[in-house]
Motif scaffolding. Sequence first.
Motif, PDB file in Angstrom:
ATOM      1  N   TYR A  36      29.467  -2.366  66.483  1.00 45.24           N
ATOM      2  CA  TYR A  36      29.788  -3.341  67.522  1.00 45.24           C
ATOM      3  C   TYR A  36      30.133  -2.598  68.812  1.00 45.24           C
ATOM      4  O   TYR A  36      31.305  -2.553  69.229  1.00 45.24           O
ATOM      5  CB  TYR A  36      30.952  -4.226  67.052  1.00 45.24           C
ATOM      6  N   PRO A  37      29.116  -1.975  69.457  1.00 44.32           N
ATOM      7  CA  PRO A  37      29.382  -1.165  70.649  1.00 44.32           C
ATOM      8  C   PRO A  37      30.031  -1.968  71.771  1.00 44.32           C
ATOM      9  O   PRO A  37      29.918  -3.194  71.828  1.00 44.32           O
ATOM     10  CB  PRO A  37      27.975  -0.691  71.056  1.00 44.32           C
ATOM     11  N   MET A  38      30.680  -1.223  72.647  1.00 43.82           N
ATOM     12  CA  MET A  38      31.357  -1.795  73.804  1.00 43.82           C
ATOM     13  C   MET A  38      32.344  -2.882  73.377  1.00 43.82           C
ATOM     14  O   MET A  38      32.386  -3.983  73.933  1.00 43.82           O
ATOM     15  CB  MET A  38      30.352  -2.330  74.823  1.00 43.82           C
ATOM     16  N   GLU A  39      33.139  -2.546  72.348  1.00 40.63           N
ATOM     17  CA  GLU A  39      34.206  -3.420  71.851  1.00 40.63           C
ATOM     18  C   GLU A  39      33.677  -4.796  71.466  1.00 40.63           C
ATOM     19  O   GLU A  39      34.335  -5.826  71.691  1.00 40.63           O
ATOM     20  CB  GLU A  39      35.324  -3.530  72.884  1.00 40.63           C
ATOM     21  N   PHE A  41      30.754  -6.214  72.463  1.00 42.52           N
ATOM     22  CA  PHE A  41      29.786  -6.845  73.371  1.00 42.52           C
ATOM     23  C   PHE A  41      28.400  -6.859  72.730  1.00 42.52           C
ATOM     24  O   PHE A  41      27.624  -7.797  72.898  1.00 42.52           O
ATOM     25  CB  PHE A  41      29.752  -6.097  74.708  1.00 42.52           C
ATOM     26  N   TYR A  42      28.083  -5.771  71.975  1.00 48.46           N
ATOM     27  CA  TYR A  42      26.842  -5.713  71.209  1.00 48.46           C
ATOM     28  C   TYR A  42      27.159  -5.878  69.727  1.00 48.46           C
ATOM     29  O   TYR A  42      28.226  -5.485  69.252  1.00 48.46           O
ATOM     30  CB  TYR A  42      26.121  -4.383  71.435  1.00 48.46           C
ATOM     31  N   ASN A  61      19.982  -4.619  68.013  1.00 45.61           N
ATOM     32  CA  ASN A  61      20.939  -5.531  68.632  1.00 45.61           C
ATOM     33  C   ASN A  61      20.560  -6.965  68.296  1.00 45.61           C
ATOM     34  O   ASN A  61      19.485  -7.432  68.656  1.00 45.61           O
ATOM     35  CB  ASN A  61      20.956  -5.319  70.149  1.00 45.61           C
ATOM     36  N   HIS A  69      18.353   5.852  70.192  1.00 41.86           N
ATOM     37  CA  HIS A  69      19.177   6.701  71.057  1.00 41.86           C
ATOM     38  C   HIS A  69      18.754   8.170  70.912  1.00 41.86           C
ATOM     39  O   HIS A  69      18.340   8.609  69.836  1.00 41.86           O
ATOM     40  CB  HIS A  69      20.650   6.561  70.674  1.00 41.86           C
TER      41      HIS A  69
END
Length: 240
Positions: A36-39, A41-42, A61, A69
């Motif tokens: 769940y990257p960016m807290e 957001f994704y 996503n 990456h």
Amino acid sequence: MNEAVQPSARYSTAAHWWVATELIRRNQHLALIETYPMEGFYDCLTLLGDSTAGPVHIDFNRRGRIHVHPDHIGLISTADIVGHEDAHWAVKEIERAAGLAPGDKPPVSTGRLVTLRLMARVVNHLVNDRSDWALRVMSLERDGYAVPLIHPSAGDHSPLPGVFPSARLHHAFFVASGLPDEFEAGRFWALQRDGIVVAVFDTRGFVHTKHAQTALRPLYARVDRNLTQTMTISLADVLP
């Protein structure tokens, strides 16, 4: 396909599950988890491992595109996948971008692989059902969108009553699974119907429902390696 017309989330999720597990079928050293990257957001299915080019990190996503990456951000969209005539086109494109090189030998149908492929088959089978279905990773505590294996406040009640109706049965599952000592990220996944967990997949080769615990690899062999029959039999009390 018109890039402005994006498939709905249920189609995106189904497509991502199939591509991710097909990549694992061809490259069995890859690990599948949720991130769940960016807290938060994704919200991603994530493949991790190694290749000849270095570390592999692929994010699917759920609300957007597939990212390899660090050099191929936004590589493929769901529209690209469902709009292509070749079902394996996206798989091969991701392998190329990630430096993955599947071997020439047919993949071995381990308990882990059968379980992961079964989960993808289930998600695709249910894509147009009237209920709201979700397949989420499980954790020992609340983490992003993950489903907790335990609730500290559950007391004498089962935290997963749709699969383990009593606290005793849940405890028996916990002990038989070697938990918490043998917990590892991406090992357990919860199938939810309208927010209720109705099946627990253990990627060591089992699926638990309210009425059965099924060893998947022997079943898969018994039905002549037919994944649809494996799904129908092991989830007979769950599927609509």
